[in-house]
Design a protein around this motif. Structure first.
Motif, short mmCIF file in Angstrom:
data_model
loop_
_atom_site.label_atom_id
_atom_site.label_comp_id
_atom_site.label_asym_id
_atom_site.label_seq_id
_atom_site.Cartn_x
_atom_site.Cartn_y
_atom_site.Cartn_z
N ALA A 196 0.83 -1.21 0.00
CA ALA A 196 0.00 0.00 0.00
C ALA A 196 0.86 1.25 0.00
O ALA A 196 0.65 2.17 0.78
N LEU A 201 -1.52 2.03 -3.84
CA LEU A 201 -2.74 2.80 -3.55
C LEU A 201 -3.31 3.43 -4.82
O LEU A 201 -4.53 3.61 -4.93
N ASP A 219 -0.79 -5.33 3.30
CA ASP A 219 0.35 -4.53 3.76
C ASP A 219 0.59 -4.89 5.21
O ASP A 219 -0.12 -5.71 5.80
N ARG A 224 -1.71 2.52 6.62
CA ARG A 224 -1.83 2.42 5.16
C ARG A 224 -3.00 1.54 4.76
O ARG A 224 -3.67 1.79 3.74
N LEU A 339 -2.24 10.86 -0.78
CA LEU A 339 -0.94 10.20 -0.74
C LEU A 339 0.22 11.17 -0.55
O LEU A 339 1.32 10.76 -0.16
N ILE A 361 4.11 8.76 2.02
CA ILE A 361 3.84 7.81 0.94
C ILE A 361 4.37 8.34 -0.39
O ILE A 361 5.07 7.64 -1.11
#
Length: 367
Positions: A196, A201, A219, A224, A339, A361
């Motif tokens: 993830a 994602l 994950d 996440r 993200l 991320i």
């Protein structure tokens, strides 16, 4: 020449160092872009570590976004003042390019990942009169300015938020393309996504826009997995707490998954994804481990129509896909803002540290 400031990797494993560099004037098929933003990707970190034979010292960066300041004599796709997103380069002439698959260009590796130079062997980036590694993905966008292959640039509206859209150039289109261009889920099918991160994602968001009935994400980080659920996953599996294979069997009632997107680069995770496939199911390999890495498969298990497909950059034709992604982001249907963490360009090493630690991320640098 254009003098600018770039984040230079001096040797494998070294931090990024802000350094003055000089850029050539654009060749006939190139443009000069003033960067507004650039995404940071694990591929940048892999090259910076010395794991790939890119010539160092050099300038990386391959999710750039900015404004065109000069154009070469043969460029007709963009003009001075245009806002552009930057992606990978390709020759435009080989069979795969002509067939609409430029991510599999015959010259993809030297043009993008390991060459550090244009097709003619020259680098557009120099320092103190000496050429250094450049032309990374046709752009080397970890700099205030970049000389860019015109084929790497996708024009967007002047009011498009470049510091939000920059990651479309690699990570987002890779995850989206894995789902849309390869798996293409049919109504009622099940999609598994392992990892993830930004790519995984992005695949979740893409799968949520298809008629897939189940979108399963694996994950080891609870935050996440929670985000994956928010972005469209119907089921999440914490691999740190439960056996992934057993959980997948339970979720699919033993029928397996129709498609899998493996983003971690872990061969054990890849084998689990392959073993989870339903008959005629497809596993897409996105995460890249070290060169030479192998994963065993049960040959007889593959015979019922199961397949394993490698993937580069979503198998995307950028001039077609990226404008679609821009529209989806701007309409809120592809919420990649969930993200992104923004950093000043001068804080690139902080962004790297946060990405490695998993607290960010998708870092995006602002210039």
């Amino acid at each position: 020449m254009t003098s600018t400031t770039a984040a230079v990797v001096e040797t494998g494993g070294a931090e990024f160092t802000l350094s003055p560099v000089d850029l050539d004037e654009p060749q006939p098929d190139e443009i000069l872009v003033r960067l507004v933003a650039a995404g940071l990707c694990h591929t940048d970190l892999g090259v910076a570590s010395g794991a790939l034979p890119f010539p160092l010292p050099g300038v990386l960066g391959h999710e750039g976004a900015g404004i065109v300041e000069r154009v070469g004599a043969n460029v007709s796709t963009v003009d001075v003042g245009d806002h552009v997103l930057l992606s990978f380069s390709s020759c435009g002439a080989c069979g795969n390019c002509r067939d609409g698959h430029p991510a599999y260009c015959a010259t993809w590796l030297p043009l993008n990942l390991i060459g550090g130079a244009r097709a003619d062997g020259t680098s557009p980036v120099s320092r103190g009169g000496e050429a250094i590694g450049g032309h990374f993905f046709g752009q080397s966008s970890f700099a205030h300015h970049a000389v860019v292959d015109a084929r790497s640039a996708v024009k967007v509206d002047p009011d498009a938020p470049l510091d939000l859209l920059a990651p479309l150039g690699c990570g987002v289109q890779t995850g989206v393309g894995a789902v849309w261009n390869v798996l293409n889920p049919r109504p009622g099918q099940t999609v598994l996504i392992t990892g993830a991160g930004a790519v995984g994602l992005s695949a979740v968001m893409a799968a949520a826009l298809t008629p897939a009935a189940k979108v399963i994400v694996v994950d080891r980080v609870p935050e996440r997995l929670e985000l994956a659920h928010d972005l469209g996953a119907t089921h999440v599996i914490n691999a740190a707490e439960v056996d992934t294979a057993e959980a997948l069997t339970k979720i699919t009632a033993g029928g397996g998954v129709d498609g899998a997107v493996e983003t971690t680069g872990n061969v054990g995770v890849l084998r689990t994804a392959i073993d989870a496939l339903a008959p005629r199911g497809t596993a897409v390999i996105v995460g890249a481990p070290a060169f030479g890495t192998e994963v065993p498969v049960d040959v007889n298990a593959m015979i019922p129509g199961r397949s394993i497909v490698g993937l580069t950059l979503g198998d995307s034709e950028t001039q077609t896909l990226i404008p679609v992604l821009v529209d989806l982001v701007r309409s809120g249907r592809l919420p990649i803002d969930r993200l992104i963490t923004h950093y000043a360009f001068d804080d690139i090493n902080t962004a790297v540290a946060d990405m490695v630690a998993g607290t960010s991320i998708k870092p995006v640098l602002r210039f």
